[in-house]
Write a protein that holds these residues in place. Structure first.
Motif, PDB file in Angstrom:
ATOM      1  N   PRO A 139     -16.266 -11.585  -9.054  1.00  0.00           N
ATOM      2  CA  PRO A 139     -15.477 -11.046 -10.175  1.00  0.00           C
ATOM      3  C   PRO A 139     -15.299  -9.539 -10.062  1.00  0.00           C
ATOM      4  N   GLN A 140     -14.235  -9.059 -10.663  1.00  0.00           N
ATOM      5  CA  GLN A 140     -13.939  -7.631 -10.720  1.00  0.00           C
ATOM      6  C   GLN A 140     -13.806  -7.207 -12.178  1.00  0.00           C
ATOM      7  N   ILE A 141     -14.311  -5.988 -12.465  1.00  0.00           N
ATOM      8  CA  ILE A 141     -14.265  -5.445 -13.833  1.00  0.00           C
ATOM      9  C   ILE A 141     -13.258  -4.307 -13.870  1.00  0.00           C
ATOM     10  N   PHE A 142     -12.380  -4.338 -14.859  1.00  0.00           N
ATOM     11  CA  PHE A 142     -11.381  -3.296 -15.041  1.00  0.00           C
ATOM     12  C   PHE A 142     -11.559  -2.650 -16.417  1.00  0.00           C
ATOM     13  N   GLY A 143     -11.202  -1.350 -16.494  1.00  0.00           N
ATOM     14  CA  GLY A 143     -11.270  -0.644 -17.769  1.00  0.00           C
ATOM     15  C   GLY A 143     -12.376   0.385 -17.842  1.00  0.00           C
ATOM     16  N   HIS A 144     -13.190   0.519 -16.772  1.00  0.00           N
ATOM     17  CA  HIS A 144     -14.312   1.469 -16.788  1.00  0.00           C
ATOM     18  C   HIS A 144     -14.014   2.708 -15.957  1.00  0.00           C
ATOM     19  N   GLU A 145     -12.768   2.850 -15.486  1.00  0.00           N
ATOM     20  CA  GLU A 145     -12.458   3.931 -14.552  1.00  0.00           C
ATOM     21  C   GLU A 145     -12.618   5.308 -15.181  1.00  0.00           C
ATOM     22  N   GLN A 146     -12.287   5.467 -16.457  1.00  0.00           N
ATOM     23  CA  GLN A 146     -12.377   6.761 -17.136  1.00  0.00           C
ATOM     24  C   GLN A 146     -13.541   6.750 -18.129  1.00  0.00           C
ATOM     25  N   PRO A 147     -14.206   7.924 -18.313  1.00  0.00           N
ATOM     26  CA  PRO A 147     -15.279   7.991 -19.320  1.00  0.00           C
ATOM     27  C   PRO A 147     -14.748   7.690 -20.724  1.00  0.00           C
ATOM     28  N   ILE A 148     -15.629   7.144 -21.555  1.00  0.00           N
ATOM     29  CA  ILE A 148     -15.274   6.784 -22.920  1.00  0.00           C
ATOM     30  C   ILE A 148     -16.018   7.714 -23.874  1.00  0.00           C
ATOM     31  N   ASP A 149     -15.311   8.259 -24.862  1.00  0.00           N
ATOM     32  CA  ASP A 149     -15.958   9.105 -25.861  1.00  0.00           C
ATOM     33  C   ASP A 149     -16.808   8.249 -26.796  1.00  0.00           C
ATOM     34  N   GLU A 150     -17.933   8.837 -27.230  1.00  0.00           N
ATOM     35  CA  GLU A 150     -18.818   8.098 -28.131  1.00  0.00           C
ATOM     36  C   GLU A 150     -18.086   7.727 -29.424  1.00  0.00           C
ATOM     37  N   GLU A 151     -18.501   6.576 -29.983  1.00  0.00           N
ATOM     38  CA  GLU A 151     -17.923   5.995 -31.193  1.00  0.00           C
ATOM     39  C   GLU A 151     -16.520   5.428 -30.967  1.00  0.00           C
ATOM     40  N   LYS A 152     -16.047   5.422 -29.719  1.00  0.00           N
ATOM     41  CA  LYS A 152     -14.772   4.780 -29.416  1.00  0.00           C
ATOM     42  C   LYS A 152     -15.015   3.324 -28.986  1.00  0.00           C
TER      43      LYS A 152
END
Length: 433
Positions: free
Chosen positions: A127-140
């Motif tokens: 399996p491959q995971i998508f959507g983690h390429e960019q950092p995420i701000d807290e509480e988002k």
């Protein structure tokens, strides 16, 4: 003439014998399931071959083996066993196109057949995971997608964050272009905090072809959160006259890259740069006060405070000796007392860079002390030279005093008597010698 009941008995026995004969000549097979790339074994058995040979054919009705004779040129298909009662073959490196119904036939009158359904399992890809390429701000909200293709039948996907199971928001199954396998996608959504930074999110595919093994992918989350700061003094207990460094320890993601140092009550900032250290080269009492460090990153600013109180040791209360605290300094030493506090975050107004001025008065004191030392040195040198000169000329006023001049009536007589007296003295010294 035979009785009617006896005739019926003979008919029944004949019918039973015919049915028994048909059962013994009927071949038997079994359905098989194989993983793509594996090997499947097809076995056909018959109790009474009736002097006939067994035959295997593929789903396209192509003969594979007729007894011991190979009929199809395919090196993957091999003869395992051939007897009048059994014909067993194997197919290696099975592919998805090998799936279907295989037929075992025995050419009696009439021809008898048996079917064997071969099911080929498609192995799902990693399996491959998508959507983690960019950092995420807290509480988002983090939205991740996991996808795996090539499974047959369609695989199942499950999520974990650390050791905690995550419930997916939905699964989508799409048939692959080959028309035999499937691509499965799953989505998860969750709110992130700064504790989720570097947390591992795992997507695992479950499928019967994996045979109790797991195939999974793990990705680490990158979460951006507001910075924190605290001030650490080095040394921990500085003394007056020593060098002091205040370290503004900023933590966060990203790490603070700008540090503003100020002193409460002063309008001029002490320092604004990427350096988090404020240096006091020569600690002085005038350095006492509250120092403020503002650490700034792309996620905001945070303020840390440090209270510095430099005072003479003689002004402090007499320490009491306890077993836990460290021993106090000697009576002639001075000590500085400091405490730290952290205030709420704020964003400072832009100001220009300024050079550090933590100890200006101490520099003036040093200059004044040097001037006084030079003046004292010059005065001592002058006294030494003057004393040396007086000692060298001390006997000059005694050796020329005229003997008997006190009895002379006037100055001329005194001079004459003095010259005579001096001559007489010389004669006396010469005679004495």
């Amino acid at each position: 003439m035979l009785p009617l009941g006896f005739l019926l008995l003979l008919v029944c026995l004949s019918t039973a014998r015919g049915n028994l004969s048909r059962d013994e000549s009927q071949p038997t097979t079994s359905d098989e399931t194989v993983v793509a790339g594996g090997t499947v074994v097809l076995k056909c058995q018959v109790e009474d071959p009736d002097d006939s040979s067994l035959q295997w054919s593929n789903p396209a009705q192509q003969t594979l083996y007729f007894g011991e004779k190979r009929a199809l040129r395919d090196n993957r298909i091999q003869l395992e066993r051939s007897t009048p009662n059994e014909l067993t073959i194997s197919i290696s490196d099975v592919v998805l196109s090998d799936e279907g119904e295989y037929t075992c036939s025995i050419f009696t009158m009439p021809v008898r057949t048996a079917k064997a359904l071969v099911t080929v399992l498609g192995i799902p890809q990693k399996p491959q995971i998508f959507g983690h390429e960019q950092p995420i701000d807290e509480e988002k909200i983090a939205r991740l997608t996991c996808r795996s293709s090539g499974s047959k039948p369609a695989a199942q996907l499950r999520w974990k964050k650390g050791n905690k199971e995550l419930k997916d928001e939905g699964t989508e199954v799409v048939e692959d272009p080959n028309g035999k396998t499937f691509t499965v996608s799953s989505r998860v959504e969750f709110r992130v905090t700064k504790e989720d930074n570097e947390a591992e999110v795992t997507c695992t595919v479950d499928h019967e072809s994996l045979q109790n093994s797991e195939r999974s992918t793990t990705q680490k989350l990158q979460v951006h959160y507001k910075p924190t700061a605290k001030i650490e003094p080095h040394p921990q207990y500085p003394r007056e006259g020593e060098k002091l460094q205040l370290q503004c320890d900023g933590q966060g993601n990203p790490i603070p890259r700008e540090f503003l140092w100020e002193k409460e009550g002063s309008d001029v900032p002490l320092q604004l740069s990427s350096d988090s250290v404020l240096i006091f080269p020569f600690l002085n009492k005038s350095d006492s006060g509250t120092y403020v460090c503002t650490a700034t990153s792309s996620m905001g600013s945070v303020v840390a405070k440090y209270n510095l109180d430099v005072s003479d040791f003689s002004q402090l209360p007499t320490p009491h000796v306890h077993s836990t605290p460290a021993p106090p300094p000697g009576p002639s030493q001075s000590i500085s007392h400091a405490s730290m506090a952290t205030a709420s975050s704020f964003t400072p107004a832009p100001i220009q860079d300024a050079s550090p001025v933590p100890s200006t008065s101490s520099t003036y004191h040093a200059v004044i002390g040097g001037v006084v030392a030079v003046i004292v040195f010059l005065l001592l040198s002058l006294l030494i030279v003057l004393g040396h000169y007086l000692i060298r000329h001390k006997g000059t006023y005694l050796t020329h005093e005229a003997k008997g001049s006190d009895d002379a009536p006037d100055a001329d007589t005194a001079i004459i008597n003095a010259e005579g007296g001096q001559a007489g003295g010389d004669d006396k010294k010469e005679y004495f010698i």
